[in-house]
Design an enzyme around this catalytic site. Sequence first.
Site, PDB file in Angstrom:
ATOM      1  N   THR A   1       1.006  -1.234   0.061  1.00 16.12           N
ATOM      2  CA  THR A   1       0.060   0.074   0.020  1.00 16.12           C
ATOM      3  C   THR A   1       1.016   1.163   0.099  1.00 16.12           C
ATOM      4  O   THR A   1       1.187   1.824  -1.047  1.00 16.12           O
ATOM      5  CB  THR A   1      -0.773   0.114   1.318  1.00 16.12           C
ATOM      6  OG1 THR A   1      -0.418  -0.051   2.325  1.00 16.12           O
ATOM      7  CG2 THR A   1      -2.082  -1.141   1.208  1.00 16.12           C
TER       8      THR A   1
ATOM      9  N   LYS B   1       3.809  -6.939   3.886  1.00 15.89           N
ATOM     10  CA  LYS B   1       3.545  -5.681   3.655  1.00 15.89           C
ATOM     11  C   LYS B   1       3.172  -4.981   4.847  1.00 15.89           C
ATOM     12  O   LYS B   1       2.521  -5.405   5.830  1.00 15.89           O
ATOM     13  CB  LYS B   1       2.494  -5.409   2.511  1.00 15.89           C
ATOM     14  CG  LYS B   1       1.029  -5.838   2.997  1.00 15.89           C
ATOM     15  CD  LYS B   1       0.092  -4.913   3.515  1.00 15.89           C
ATOM     16  CE  LYS B   1       0.321  -3.417   3.242  1.00 15.89           C
ATOM     17  NZ  LYS B   1      -0.488  -2.616   3.975  1.00 15.89           N
TER      18      LYS B   1
ATOM     19  N   THR C   1      -1.098  -3.259  10.699  1.00 14.60           N
ATOM     20  CA  THR C   1      -1.622  -3.444   9.237  1.00 14.60           C
ATOM     21  C   THR C   1      -0.735  -4.185   8.261  1.00 14.60           C
ATOM     22  O   THR C   1      -0.058  -3.726   7.581  1.00 14.60           O
ATOM     23  CB  THR C   1      -1.966  -2.122   8.386  1.00 14.60           C
ATOM     24  OG1 THR C   1      -2.785  -1.426   9.036  1.00 14.60           O
ATOM     25  CG2 THR C   1      -2.566  -2.679   7.098  1.00 14.60           C
TER      26      THR C   1
ATOM     27  N   GLU D   1       6.283   4.583   7.539  1.00 18.78           N
ATOM     28  CA  GLU D   1       5.853   5.973   7.015  1.00 18.78           C
ATOM     29  C   GLU D   1       6.488   7.075   7.668  1.00 18.78           C
ATOM     30  O   GLU D   1       6.392   7.202   8.982  1.00 18.78           O
ATOM     31  CB  GLU D   1       4.198   6.059   7.310  1.00 18.78           C
ATOM     32  CG  GLU D   1       3.517   5.191   6.331  1.00 18.78           C
ATOM     33  CD  GLU D   1       1.912   5.229   6.561  1.00 18.78           C
ATOM     34  OE1 GLU D   1       1.573   5.677   7.576  1.00 18.78           O
ATOM     35  OE2 GLU D   1       1.350   4.610   5.493  1.00 18.78           O
TER      36      GLU D   1
ATOM     37  N   ASN E   1      -0.245  10.814   6.662  1.00 17.04           N
ATOM     38  CA  ASN E   1      -1.426  10.375   7.355  1.00 17.04           C
ATOM     39  C   ASN E   1      -2.564  11.330   7.407  1.00 17.04           C
ATOM     40  O   ASN E   1      -3.585  10.941   7.828  1.00 17.04           O
ATOM     41  CB  ASN E   1      -1.233   9.407   8.544  1.00 17.04           C
ATOM     42  CG  ASN E   1      -0.264   8.292   8.442  1.00 17.04           C
ATOM     43  OD1 ASN E   1      -0.986   7.365   7.994  1.00 17.04           O
ATOM     44  ND2 ASN E   1       0.886   8.276   8.890  1.00 17.04           N
TER      45      ASN E   1
ATOM     46  N   SER F   1      -7.967  10.826   1.358  1.00 20.56           N
ATOM     47  CA  SER F   1      -8.690  11.844   0.579  1.00 20.56           C
ATOM     48  C   SER F   1      -7.881  12.078  -0.522  1.00 20.56           C
ATOM     49  O   SER F   1      -7.177  11.434  -1.014  1.00 20.56           O
ATOM     50  CB  SER F   1      -8.855  12.911   1.416  1.00 20.56           C
ATOM     51  OG  SER F   1      -7.680  13.443   1.998  1.00 20.56           O
TER      52      SER F   1
END
Lengths: 389, 389
Positions: free
Chosen positions: B151, B174, B185, B265, B384, B389
């Site tokens: 992702t 992942k 996740t 991230e 994040n 969006s």
Amino acid sequence: MSVTAPQGFRAAGVAAGIKSGGARDLAIVINDGPSCAAAGVFTRNRVKAAPVLWSAQVLSGGRVRAVVLNSGGANACTGPLGFQDTHATAEKTAEVLGGSAPGIGAAEIAVCSTGLIGERLPMDALLAGVDMAAAQLSRDGGLAAADAIRTTDTVSKISFRRGDGGYMVGGMAKGAGMLAPALATMLCVITTDADVSAEDLDVVLRDATAVTFDRLDTDGCMSTNDTVLLLASGASGVRPDLAELGKVVTAVCADLARQLLVDAEGATKAIAIEVVGAASEHDAVTVGRAVARSNLLKCAIHGEDPNWGRVVSAVGTTDAAFEPERLNVAINGIWICRGGAAGDDRSKADLRPRDVTITVDLSAGSHSATVHTTDLTAAYVHENSAYSS
Amino acid sequence: MSVTAPQGFRAAGVAAGIKSGGARDLAIVINDGPSCAAAGVFTRNRVKAAPVLWSAQVLSGGRVRAVVLNSGGANACTGPLGFQDTHATAEKTAEVLGGSAPGIGAAEIAVCSTGLIGERLPMDALLAGVDMAAAQLSRDGGLAAADAIRTTDTVSKISFRRGDGGYMVGGMAKGAGMLAPALATMLCVITTDADVSAEDLDVVLRDATAVTFDRLDTDGCMSTNDTVLLLASGASGVRPDLAELGKVVTAVCADLARQLLVDAEGATKAIAIEVVGAASEHDAVTVGRAVARSNLLKCAIHGEDPNWGRVVSAVGTTDAAFEPERLNVAINGIWICRGGAAGDDRSKADLRPRDVTITVDLSAGSHSATVHTTDLTAAYVHENSAYSS
């Protein structure tokens, strides 16, 4: 106004040179009586700063004649020498206040400190500051005292309310980061000229903080120095109904908590997590706190993204009573998650206002609670990457 | 290599159009046997995605013939229709694999999904992708499969190790955000051509994940979709010693966990919280996790500020056995906190390297554990704030 709004209190705030830069950094609040009943609540962190250990002992007697507070250093994790520094601060304060407050002893003086953990305070500057502040104590000193306890706070936080029969409650607080469950890096002194026993003050203060400061969680980090004190002078002669006093003190605490929230480091949003339909108030607070601590959700709100999946996944980490397929979530009044799945059009949730309300309906009972937090921003990261260096 | 390093496995990864942008987003891994023993561990989040509910049922039988995985959508909080989508995916996969895998049924097919919570998957694209992927299954397909499950991962994560006697263990994973206690996740498929029963695989997998993925906590957020599967084909004919197999599987998990950590991230630091001197391993993990979740500490490390006060105050929020005045903290080998107070010169703690080790000595026993996290950065906030969006 602030802590000097009620009769019987004087205060001062001075620049003692504890902080570099010349800003005010030392405050004294003195209770001239006739009563000196007091109550306190302290951080639940097991690593407690020296002034917390000291003040908890003072408060166990239910009497406080004065509070001396400093910013510019937390005096936490400073060992036995740090505790001696706090003791010396109280002794010095008793000595210089002795002129106007006959018979005052160090054991009646609470001490509060805030700032960096792990470094000794510059005691020469601090003790000289006690002299300076004592000389400036006045009925007008509440604002200067509130100013002197700021660290990264951008503004002073003060509040006051009048109670039935004419007594007053006033308060000041500081705290901008490390705002978390058991009270955050926050110092708060609340005063009243009502005539109330120490035992009753204790009940009133615990009830008030439980639904205000304890439900503020800006970054999940619990401080070593949190202290909330409630001092009563009895100077108004009013003996209030305790329930009514509780409402007034709670209103002052709620007002101060709101000011802390709005001034939290780097925050651009004030987020209320309103949990309804809970099987118990405890469940409601647990869920509210779990949502308030989700970095992913806090980032999403910062980005004005109504990402309700991050709400639901935070709820799912708790042991509260709920069924996933009966969860409903509203953001600013739009029920974008119904029955654990997508509900109303998420684009209708307007996240542009500073105030954001996230309502979580657990569909498991009739209890509710609201926890307050802020968004997570690059400014928070920036401010906290550079704080001690 | 990846999941196709061991004999008996084929894989494929294709662009089915689930993600916008044309990147690979669907993978299949098939176990050609002769064995199809399997074990799985899943998120402990009580809000579980449809594929987690489905796959947990499949794994309860201890047999997995194939795994179908998609990125581009988590299929979480999608209600009964979302569960039907997962079921349809397994049915379709069984149907198209029937040619090369006679007798295969949907109940032997695990399904994994990752991506945004709360939206239905585009099933037309997904089911067409199953056809495409089935047609491309090959012994060389491990890399494409690892690519298809990404992702926000910037790179594919793969690993393999050879065990005693010549059997192989391979894996892909992942996960870049929402990495937290119970697995993050993250999706992970590990394969081996060793010949092992489902019961033994279960023990090996639980032990391996408990000390690897379970000790990765990048942002404290637990996902709805975490899945780690271990599939054995038995194709090598080797029946390994279980302890030795455990070591190899743990090494593969640790390698993949390390890759997840480094690619988290926005992270610029890989932080190991090494807790020693604990009264129990549980205490050590509890303390490690509390420190790993301190936003203030994570910001400080980002700023290369050896702010040990934030470590100690995080330790103080736990119920682990320790005395504040016996806490020692080292950052990159420099004991800057000794006996709960300032120790060696903090300026000696060099925080410039990407790898940072924070050692917390509780002085309360002989147990230890290490929890891994990352720094908190403006880039994390940015990524994040804009994800859905």
